[in-house]
Design a protein around this motif. Structure first.
Motif, mmCIF file in Angstrom:
data_model
loop_
_atom_site.group_PDB
_atom_site.id
_atom_site.type_symbol
_atom_site.label_atom_id
_atom_site.label_comp_id
_atom_site.label_asym_id
_atom_site.label_seq_id
_atom_site.Cartn_x
_atom_site.Cartn_y
_atom_site.Cartn_z
ATOM 1 N N ASN A 158 0.823 -1.205 0.000
ATOM 2 C CA ASN A 158 0.000 0.000 0.000
ATOM 3 C C ASN A 158 0.859 1.259 0.000
ATOM 4 N N ASN A 159 1.920 1.270 0.785
ATOM 5 C CA ASN A 159 2.776 2.450 0.839
ATOM 6 C C ASN A 159 3.506 2.682 -0.481
ATOM 7 N N LEU A 160 3.884 1.599 -1.152
ATOM 8 C CA LEU A 160 4.462 1.763 -2.483
ATOM 9 C C LEU A 160 3.440 2.367 -3.432
ATOM 10 N N GLY A 161 2.196 1.925 -3.312
ATOM 11 C CA GLY A 161 1.136 2.510 -4.124
ATOM 12 C C GLY A 161 1.013 4.003 -3.889
ATOM 13 N N LEU A 162 1.082 4.408 -2.616
ATOM 14 C CA LEU A 162 1.004 5.832 -2.282
ATOM 15 C C LEU A 162 2.153 6.616 -2.894
ATOM 16 N N LEU A 174 0.832 5.881 -12.162
ATOM 17 C CA LEU A 174 -0.471 5.489 -11.627
ATOM 18 C C LEU A 174 -0.784 4.024 -11.902
ATOM 19 N N SER A 175 -0.246 3.488 -12.995
ATOM 20 C CA SER A 175 -0.463 2.074 -13.291
ATOM 21 C C SER A 175 0.186 1.197 -12.221
ATOM 22 N N THR A 179 -1.404 -1.267 -9.289
ATOM 23 C CA THR A 179 -0.945 -2.648 -9.119
ATOM 24 C C THR A 179 -0.629 -2.938 -7.655
ATOM 25 N N PHE A 180 0.089 -2.032 -7.008
ATOM 26 C CA PHE A 180 0.430 -2.244 -5.600
ATOM 27 C C PHE A 180 -0.808 -2.156 -4.706
ATOM 28 N N TYR A 181 -1.708 -1.233 -5.014
ATOM 29 C CA TYR A 181 -2.957 -1.163 -4.241
ATOM 30 C C TYR A 181 -3.748 -2.456 -4.389
ATOM 31 N N ARG A 182 -3.817 -2.967 -5.612
ATOM 32 C CA ARG A 182 -4.566 -4.203 -5.854
ATOM 33 C C ARG A 182 -3.949 -5.367 -5.084
ATOM 34 N N ASP A 183 -2.620 -5.453 -5.114
ATOM 35 C CA ASP A 183 -1.955 -6.538 -4.399
ATOM 36 C C ASP A 183 -2.222 -6.445 -2.891
ATOM 37 N N ALA A 184 -2.130 -5.214 -2.348
ATOM 38 C CA ALA A 184 -2.376 -5.033 -0.919
ATOM 39 C C ALA A 184 -3.827 -5.330 -0.573
ATOM 40 N N CYS A 185 -4.732 -4.938 -1.467
ATOM 41 C CA CYS A 185 -6.156 -5.237 -1.253
ATOM 42 C C CYS A 185 -6.387 -6.737 -1.224
ATOM 43 N N GLY A 203 -10.836 7.068 -13.258
ATOM 44 C CA GLY A 203 -10.402 6.704 -14.609
ATOM 45 C C GLY A 203 -8.902 6.702 -14.785
ATOM 46 N N MET A 204 -8.194 6.501 -13.705
ATOM 47 C CA MET A 204 -6.726 6.512 -13.777
ATOM 48 C C MET A 204 -6.166 5.100 -13.983
#
Length: 204
Positions: A158-162, A174-175, A179-185, A203-204
């Motif tokens: 999640n922090n990498l996503g941020l 943003l891609s 990806t990192f948000y999805r993995d953390a989710c 839409g990002m």
């Protein structure tokens, strides 16, 4: 416990979870600690020292005594036990069982991180991100978040996503953030699910 930023607040939760559900170690006995376990700890067995230290630190099977727990944990940590090194870092970070010392916390997180403990890699990343006990360095924060994320630690993902979303210490992407948000989710980190949905909706 301190909380100097949104990211640092995540540290508290991860450490609490790690303390409560760590590696498989010899359990404490309901009526006290196994005398043989204590003998092994006293004779220098680092895993036994970790178990005894954790029992005293958390009050598992014995009356809680964080100072005594810390003394056992640091004996184990000095022998190179990675999980003990992580716990010692926690103790110094929060001032539990020992005087709070962010520099020593970062030192022990580094030792545990180099020995492959995902939680320590994440916490070391936080130290670098916030400049807590160590010089602030976003690049090193990302480096250690990546090490932790590679072990599927959701908070690091999640922090990498941020960081990829905001471009902090890394080129904005943003891609990759999604990806990192999805993995953390997928790992059960609710905030990451909301972050992913937010980017999707925009839409990002």
């Amino acid at each position: 416990m301190f909380a100097v930023s949104f990211i640092a607040k995540l540290k508290n939760a991860s450490i609490a979870l790690a303390l409560l559900s760590s590696l498989a170690v010899t359990p404490a006995y309901a009526s006290g600690l196994d005398p043989m376990l204590l003998e092994m700890a006293a004779s220098g067995n680092s895993q036994a020292q970790l178990t005894v230290g954790r029992a005293y630190f958390l009050g598992e099977g014995v009356k809680q005594n964080q100072q005594k727990g810390f003394r056992w944990l640091i004996r184990s940590a000095r022998q190179g036990n990675p999980m003990a090194q992580f716990y010692v870092g926690n103790a110094y970070s929060f001032g539990e069982g020992v005087a709070k010392n962010d520099v020593k916390a970062a030192h022990w997180y580094l030792s545990a991180a180099q020995n492959g403990i995902a939680e320590a890699q994440y916490n070391l990343g936080l130290c670098y991100a916030d400049g807590t006990g160590i010089a602030r360095d976003s690049a090193k924060a990302i480096e250690w978040y990546r090490e932790s994320a590679a072990q599927d630690f959701p908070s690091a993902q999640n922090n990498l996503g941020l960081m990829y979303e905001t471009g902090e210490g890394v080129g904005r992407d943003l891609s990759l953030a999604k990806t990192f948000y999805r993995d953390a989710c997928s790992g059960g980190f609710g905030m990451a699910c909301r972050n992913f949905a937010r980017l999707q909706k925009a839409g990002m």
